[in-house]
Design an enzyme around this catalytic site. Structure first.
Site, PDB file in Angstrom:
ATOM      1  N   GLY A 143       0.617  -5.035   1.067  1.00 27.08           N
ATOM      2  CA  GLY A 143      -0.337  -5.071  -0.070  1.00 27.08           C
ATOM      3  C   GLY A 143      -0.206  -5.846  -1.209  1.00 27.08           C
ATOM      4  N   GLU A 164      -0.213  -9.316  -0.308  1.00 30.77           N
ATOM      5  CA  GLU A 164      -1.926  -9.600  -0.460  1.00 30.77           C
ATOM      6  C   GLU A 164      -2.550  -9.780  -1.498  1.00 30.77           C
ATOM      7  OE1 GLU A 164      -1.837  -6.667   2.717  1.00 30.77           O
ATOM      8  OE2 GLU A 164      -2.843  -7.875   4.172  1.00 30.77           O
ATOM      9  N   GLU A 178       4.974  -4.850   7.112  1.00 30.34           N
ATOM     10  CA  GLU A 178       4.187  -4.005   7.980  1.00 30.34           C
ATOM     11  C   GLU A 178       4.702  -3.571   9.126  1.00 30.34           C
ATOM     12  OE1 GLU A 178       2.764  -6.085   5.924  1.00 30.34           O
ATOM     13  OE2 GLU A 178       0.964  -5.484   4.933  1.00 30.34           O
ATOM     14  N   ALA A 237       0.800  -1.102  -0.031  1.00 35.52           N
ATOM     15  CA  ALA A 237      -0.087   0.074  -0.232  1.00 35.52           C
ATOM     16  C   ALA A 237       0.939   1.219  -0.023  1.00 35.52           C
ATOM     17  CB  ALA A 237      -0.742  -0.036   1.220  1.00 35.52           C
TER      18      ALA A 237
HETATM   19  C1  HXC Z   1       5.195   4.298  -1.097  1.00 36.85           C
HETATM   20  C2  HXC Z   1       7.155   3.502  -1.919  1.00 36.85           C
HETATM   21  C3  HXC Z   1       6.575   2.321  -1.282  1.00 36.85           C
HETATM   22  C4  HXC Z   1       5.499   2.046  -0.474  1.00 36.85           C
HETATM   23  C5  HXC Z   1       8.588   1.984  -2.245  1.00 36.85           C
HETATM   24  N1  HXC Z   1       8.172   3.406  -2.507  1.00 36.85           N
HETATM   25  N2  HXC Z   1       7.562   1.252  -1.583  1.00 36.85           N
HETATM   26  N3  HXC Z   1       6.419   4.484  -1.834  1.00 36.85           N
HETATM   27  N4  HXC Z   1       4.560   3.327  -0.668  1.00 36.85           N
HETATM   28  N5  HXC Z   1       5.028   1.092  -0.068  1.00 36.85           N
HETATM   29  C6  HXC Z   1       8.848   4.357  -3.201  1.00 36.85           C
HETATM   30  C7  HXC Z   1      10.109   4.806  -2.365  1.00 36.85           C
HETATM   31  O1  HXC Z   1       9.667   5.735  -1.463  1.00 36.85           O
HETATM   32  C8  HXC Z   1      11.073   5.494  -3.306  1.00 36.85           C
HETATM   33  O2  HXC Z   1      10.541   6.591  -3.605  1.00 36.85           O
HETATM   34  C9  HXC Z   1      10.699   4.484  -4.563  1.00 36.85           C
HETATM   35  O3  HXC Z   1       9.452   3.918  -4.617  1.00 36.85           O
HETATM   36  C10 HXC Z   1      11.917   3.551  -4.936  1.00 36.85           C
HETATM   37  O4  HXC Z   1      12.037   2.806  -3.400  1.00 36.85           O
HETATM   38  P1  HXC Z   1      13.561   2.424  -2.604  1.00 36.85           P
HETATM   39  O5  HXC Z   1      13.106   2.248  -1.376  1.00 36.85           O
HETATM   40  O6  HXC Z   1      14.269   3.671  -3.153  1.00 36.85           O
HETATM   41  O7  HXC Z   1      13.788   1.427  -3.316  1.00 36.85           O
HETATM   42  P2  HXC Z   1      14.772   0.169  -2.915  1.00 36.85           P
HETATM   43  O8  HXC Z   1      16.022   0.655  -2.077  1.00 36.85           O
HETATM   44  O9  HXC Z   1      15.235  -0.750  -4.017  1.00 36.85           O
HETATM   45  O10 HXC Z   1      13.971  -0.743  -1.782  1.00 36.85           O
HETATM   46  C11 HXC Z   1      12.815  -1.388  -2.289  1.00 36.85           C
HETATM   47  C12 HXC Z   1      11.813  -1.490  -0.952  1.00 36.85           C
HETATM   48  C13 HXC Z   1      11.678  -0.666  -0.308  1.00 36.85           C
HETATM   49  C14 HXC Z   1      12.593  -2.657  -0.059  1.00 36.85           C
HETATM   50  C15 HXC Z   1      10.739  -2.367  -1.575  1.00 36.85           C
HETATM   51  O11 HXC Z   1      11.214   0.570  -1.168  1.00 36.85           O
HETATM   52  C16 HXC Z   1      10.540  -0.853   1.036  1.00 36.85           C
HETATM   53  O12 HXC Z   1      10.787  -1.346   1.842  1.00 36.85           O
HETATM   54  N6  HXC Z   1       9.256  -0.259   0.485  1.00 36.85           N
HETATM   55  C17 HXC Z   1       8.306  -0.216   1.428  1.00 36.85           C
HETATM   56  C18 HXC Z   1       7.745  -1.582   1.661  1.00 36.85           C
HETATM   57  C19 HXC Z   1       6.805  -1.890   2.558  1.00 36.85           C
HETATM   58  O13 HXC Z   1       6.836  -1.507   3.869  1.00 36.85           O
HETATM   59  N7  HXC Z   1       5.471  -2.347   2.193  1.00 36.85           N
HETATM   60  C20 HXC Z   1       4.487  -2.393   2.987  1.00 36.85           C
HETATM   61  C21 HXC Z   1       3.588  -1.134   3.082  1.00 36.85           C
HETATM   62  S1  HXC Z   1       2.133  -1.343   4.216  1.00 36.85           S
HETATM   63  P3  HXC Z   1      11.330   8.103  -4.131  1.00 36.85           P
HETATM   64  O14 HXC Z   1      10.443   9.226  -4.171  1.00 36.85           O
HETATM   65  O15 HXC Z   1      12.232   7.909  -2.523  1.00 36.85           O
HETATM   66  O16 HXC Z   1      12.343   7.621  -4.864  1.00 36.85           O
HETATM   67  C22 HXC Z   1       0.982  -2.066   3.680  1.00 36.85           C
HETATM   68  C23 HXC Z   1      -0.104  -2.296   4.510  1.00 36.85           C
HETATM   69  C24 HXC Z   1      -1.081  -3.133   3.780  1.00 36.85           C
HETATM   70  O17 HXC Z   1       1.313  -2.443   2.536  1.00 36.85           O
HETATM   71  C25 HXC Z   1      -2.516  -2.940   4.364  1.00 36.85           C
HETATM   72  C26 HXC Z   1      -3.472  -3.524   3.326  1.00 36.85           C
HETATM   73  C27 HXC Z   1      -3.264  -3.161   2.116  1.00 36.85           C
END
Ligand code: HXC
Length: 260
Positions: free
Chosen positions: A111, A114, A134, A68
Site C-alpha cells: 500500500g 500504491e 502482498e 497497509a
Molecule cells: C505492520 C509493519 C509493517 C506493516 C513493518 N512493520 N511493516 N507493521 N504492517 N506493513 C513493523 C514490523 O512489524 C516491526 O515492528 C517494525 O515495523 C520494523 O520492521 P522490521 O521488519 O523489524 O524491519 P526490517 O527488518 O528492516 O524489514 C523492513 C521490511 C519488513 C522489509 C519493510 O518490515 C517488511 O517486510 N514489512 C512488510 C512489508 C509488506 O508486506 N507490505 C505489504 C503489506 S500488505 P516490531 O513491533 O516488530 O518492531 C499491503 C496490502 C495493500 O500493503 C492493500 C491495499 C492497501
C-alpha cells in the site's frame, strides 16, 4: 483533533507548498486506518486551502511506507472486508485536484507503493525500494498496484513485481516509469518542495486543468482523451489567466495570475 500520525507544514519561500510527513516511524509508516483517515482529511483541507498550490507527501529516510498495516488486518473476516468495502477510502488521494508529489526514501512497499503511485509525480532517493510484497503474505495489492504497474510499466514488469514480491531499486523504478527523478537521499524532499514551488507559481486554475487532462489519459480512449484535451484548451481562453499569460509574454514581463 490534531493528527497524531502525520505532520503537516507549510513550506517554500511563499509558504504555498504543503509538506505532509507520514510519522509512524516505529512501524515503518505502516498505513493503519487512523493514519489513512488523518491523511485523507489533511488532503481534503489542503485541497480547499487557497494559499496552497502543491502538496508533497513524504515519510522518513528508512521508509516512505511499508504498506497497509498487516497486524491490523490479519483477522479481518471476508464478509467485513467485502461489505465494508475495506480500503475504498484510499482512493481519496486521487480525488485531490491540486498536484500531489511523493518524495520517497526507503521502503515503498505494498500500500505504501500504491500510495506513491496515486500521487501525480514521484521523486525518489537513491536508496528507495519499491515493490508489491502482498503475495508473500497471502494476499494481492488492493489499492491499485496491479493496475497502475500494468499501465505505467507494462505487463511483463507488472507481473514480475506482483507475482514475485521482489523489490526494485529507485533507478529501476525510474526506468520503469514509476519515478520521474532520482536524487541523493537528503535531497529528495528539498527537490520535491522546489518542484512544488515551481508548480505553485503557475496559475492554479490552469494547473488544475492540465492535471485533469493528463489524468484523462488513464481513463479513456485516445480519441476521447484528445477531444477532452482540446476542449479544455479552448476553455483556457475563457479565463483571465490566459489573457494575462499571453499579454505578459508580449510585454516581456512576468505574469500576475488571478486564478480566474
Ligand atoms: C505492520 C509493519 C509493517 C506493516 C513493518 N512493520 N511493516 N507493521 N504492517 N506493513 C513493523 C514490523 O512489524 C516491526 O515492528 C517494525 O515495523 C520494523 O520492521 P522490521 O521488519 O523489524 O524491519 P526490517 O527488518 O528492516 O524489514 C523492513 C521490511 C519488513 C522489509 C519493510 O518490515 C517488511 O517486510 N514489512 C512488510 C512489508 C509488506 O508486506 N507490505 C505489504 C503489506 S500488505 P516490531 O513491533 O516488530 O518492531 C499491503 C496490502 C495493500 O500493503 C492493500 C491495499 C492497501
Amino acid at each position: 483533533a490534531a493528527p497524531e500520525m502525520i505532520k503537516i507544514e507549510k513550506v517554500g519561500a511563499n509558504q504555498n507548498v504543503a509538506l505532509i510527513k507520514l510519522n509512524r516511524p516505529k512501524a515503518l509508516n505502516a498505513l493503519c486506518s487512523q493514519l489513512m483517515t488523518e491523511l485523507s482529511s489533511a488532503l481534503q483541507t489542503l485541497d480547499a486551502d487557497k494559499q496552497i498550490g502543491a502538496i508533497v507527501i513524504t515519510g522518513s529516510e528508512r521508509a516512505f511506507a511499508a504498506g497497509a498495516d498487516i497486524k491490523e488486518m490479519t483477522n479481518n473476516s471476508f464478509s467485513q472486508t467485502f461489505s465494508g468495502s475495506f480500503l475504498s477510502n484510499w482512493t481519496d488521494i486521487s480525488k485531490v485536484t491540486k498536484p500531489v508529489i511523493a518524495a520517497v526514501n526507503g521502503f515503498a512497499l505494498g500500500g505504501g507503493n500504491e500510495l506513491a503511485m496515486m500521487c501525480d509525480i514521484v521523486y525518489a532517493g537513491e536508496k528507495a525500494q519499491f515493490g508489491q510484497p502482498e503475495v508473500n503474505i497471502g494476499t494481492i495489492p488492493g489499492a491499485g498496484g496491479t493496475q497502475r504497474w500494468a499501465r505505467t510499466a507494462g505487463k511483463s514488469a507488472a507481473m514480475e513485481i506482483c507475482l514475485t514480491g521482489n523489490r526494485v531499486t529507485a533507478q529501476e523504478a525510474k526506468d520503469l516509469g514509476i519515478v520521474s527523478k532520482v536524487y541523493p537521499v537528503e535531497q529528495v524532499v528539498p527537490e520535491a518542495i522546489k518542484l512544488g514551488e515551481k508548480i505553485a507559481s503557475q496559475s492554479p486554475l490552469i494547473v488544475q486543468m492540465a492535471k485533469e487532462a493528463v489524468n484523462k489519459a488513464f481513463e479513456t480512449t485516445l480519441q476521447e482523451g484528445l477531444h477532452y484535451e482540446r476542449r479544455l484548451f479552448h476553455v483556457t481562453f475563457a479565463t483571465k489567466d490566459q489573457k494575462e499569460g499571453m499579454t505578459a509574454f508580449a510585454e516581456k514581463r512576468a505574469p500576475n495570475w488571478k486564478s480566474e
